[in-house]
Design an enzyme around this catalytic site. Structure first.
Site, PDB file in Angstrom:
ATOM      1  N   ASP A  10       0.864  -1.172   0.000  1.00 23.94           N
ATOM      2  CA  ASP A  10       0.000   0.000   0.000  1.00 23.94           C
ATOM      3  C   ASP A  10       0.907   1.230   0.000  1.00 23.94           C
ATOM      4  O   ASP A  10       1.680   1.439   0.952  1.00 23.94           O
ATOM      5  CB  ASP A  10      -0.859  -0.047   1.264  1.00 23.94           C
ATOM      6  CG  ASP A  10      -1.771   1.150   1.422  1.00 23.94           C
ATOM      7  OD1 ASP A  10      -1.587   2.166   0.720  1.00 23.94           O
ATOM      8  OD2 ASP A  10      -2.662   1.062   2.281  1.00 23.94           O
ATOM      9  N   ILE A  11       0.825   2.035  -1.030  1.00 21.25           N
ATOM     10  CA  ILE A  11       1.755   3.161  -1.191  1.00 21.25           C
ATOM     11  C   ILE A  11       1.609   4.205  -0.078  1.00 21.25           C
ATOM     12  O   ILE A  11       2.554   4.930   0.213  1.00 21.25           O
ATOM     13  CB  ILE A  11       1.603   3.793  -2.600  1.00 21.25           C
ATOM     14  CG1 ILE A  11       2.883   4.535  -3.005  1.00 21.25           C
ATOM     15  CG2 ILE A  11       0.370   4.704  -2.683  1.00 21.25           C
ATOM     16  CD1 ILE A  11       2.968   4.864  -4.482  1.00 21.25           C
ATOM     17  N   ASN A  24      -6.287  12.740 -11.203  1.00 23.54           N
ATOM     18  CA  ASN A  24      -7.008  13.142 -12.418  1.00 23.54           C
ATOM     19  C   ASN A  24      -6.762  14.634 -12.648  1.00 23.54           C
ATOM     20  O   ASN A  24      -6.123  15.295 -11.831  1.00 23.54           O
ATOM     21  CB  ASN A  24      -8.508  12.818 -12.293  1.00 23.54           C
ATOM     22  CG  ASN A  24      -9.142  13.504 -11.101  1.00 23.54           C
ATOM     23  OD1 ASN A  24      -9.057  14.731 -10.960  1.00 23.54           O
ATOM     24  ND2 ASN A  24      -9.752  12.733 -10.223  1.00 23.54           N
ATOM     25  N   ASP A  34      -5.607   7.383  -5.587  1.00 22.23           N
ATOM     26  CA  ASP A  34      -5.836   8.803  -5.305  1.00 22.23           C
ATOM     27  C   ASP A  34      -6.677   8.955  -4.026  1.00 22.23           C
ATOM     28  O   ASP A  34      -6.317   9.717  -3.101  1.00 22.23           O
ATOM     29  CB  ASP A  34      -6.564   9.406  -6.522  1.00 22.23           C
ATOM     30  CG  ASP A  34      -6.628  10.917  -6.525  1.00 22.23           C
ATOM     31  OD1 ASP A  34      -5.993  11.556  -5.667  1.00 22.23           O
ATOM     32  OD2 ASP A  34      -7.320  11.469  -7.412  1.00 22.23           O
ATOM     33  N   SER A 117      -2.303   4.662 -14.350  1.00 28.20           N
ATOM     34  CA  SER A 117      -3.250   4.442 -15.477  1.00 28.20           C
ATOM     35  C   SER A 117      -3.782   3.013 -15.638  1.00 28.20           C
ATOM     36  O   SER A 117      -4.626   2.795 -16.513  1.00 28.20           O
ATOM     37  CB  SER A 117      -2.658   4.882 -16.830  1.00 28.20           C
ATOM     38  OG  SER A 117      -2.775   6.275 -17.000  1.00 28.20           O
TER      39      SER A 117
END
Ligand code: AR6
Length: 171
Positions: A10-11, A24, A34, A117
């Site tokens: 998990d970043i 976005n 995000d 993406s």
């Protein structure tokens, strides 16, 4: 010693100077990574993002990390996959390049990327992984200041794609 490391995780939990957000064009939050980054950083991140006036696809902007273990967040906007003839490859490459350039400019030594993406924006995974690894390797070739780049993958399929691309391209 390999400067690029592909990891599962998990970043929002990674202790690095900067994590990259797959945002976005509004930079006002969303789902996926995000959403996770905004939740973990707290509302101050959105406050700072509101002042940035969005971000073009392929470009990158930097904020503080607030409650995250990372000191900074680099927000970049990947292309939405439209079949491959809408400059998607070059735009995705730009995300990695511009994020790394912005990192180097800010004295960042360790940075973590998510798989930009390949979630909601539906970019084919193996194709994205090759572009990402190629751009990171290219950047590191000419830049000494960045010491470590983590590719943080949220599932095993994603991790395998990046690990394979790394093995293939770093030979
Ligand atoms: N840590 C690391 N990777 C994650 C995490 C996490 N906590 N959560 C999800 N991923 P996506 P995109 C992975 O959809 O395709 C947002 O709504 C996920 O499994 O987050 O660039 C934005 O606001 C996938 O492998 O980003 C945009 O509208 C990867 O992150 C849009 O989604 C990217 O999936 C951007 O779409």
């Amino acid at each position: 010693m390999e400067k690029i490391q592909v990891v599962l995780g998990d970043i929002t939990k990674i202790e690095v100077d900067a994590i990259v957000n797959a945002a976005n064009n509004t930079l006002l939050g969303g789902g996926g990574v995000d959403g996770a980054i905004h939740r973990a950083a707290g509302p101050e991140l959105l406050e700072e993002c509101r002042k940035l006036n969005g971000c073009k696809t392929g470009e990158a902007k930097i904020t503080k990390g607030y409650k995250l273990p990372a000191k900074y967040v680099i927000h970049t906007v990947g292309p939405v996959w439209q079949g491959g003839n809408a400059n998607e490859d070059e735009l995705l490459a730009s995300c990695y390049r511009n994020s790394l350039e912005l990192a180097a400019k800010n004295g960042i030594k360790t940075i973590a990327f998510p798989s930009i993406s390949t979630g909601a924006y539906r970019f084919p995974l193996n194709r994205a992984a090759k572009i990402a690894i190629r751009e990171i390797l290219n950047f590191l070739k000419d830049n000494e200041s960045i010491e470590k780049v983590y590719m943080v993958c949220f599932d095993e399929k994603t991790m395998n794609a990046y690990a394979e691309a790394l093995q293939e391209l770093s030979q």
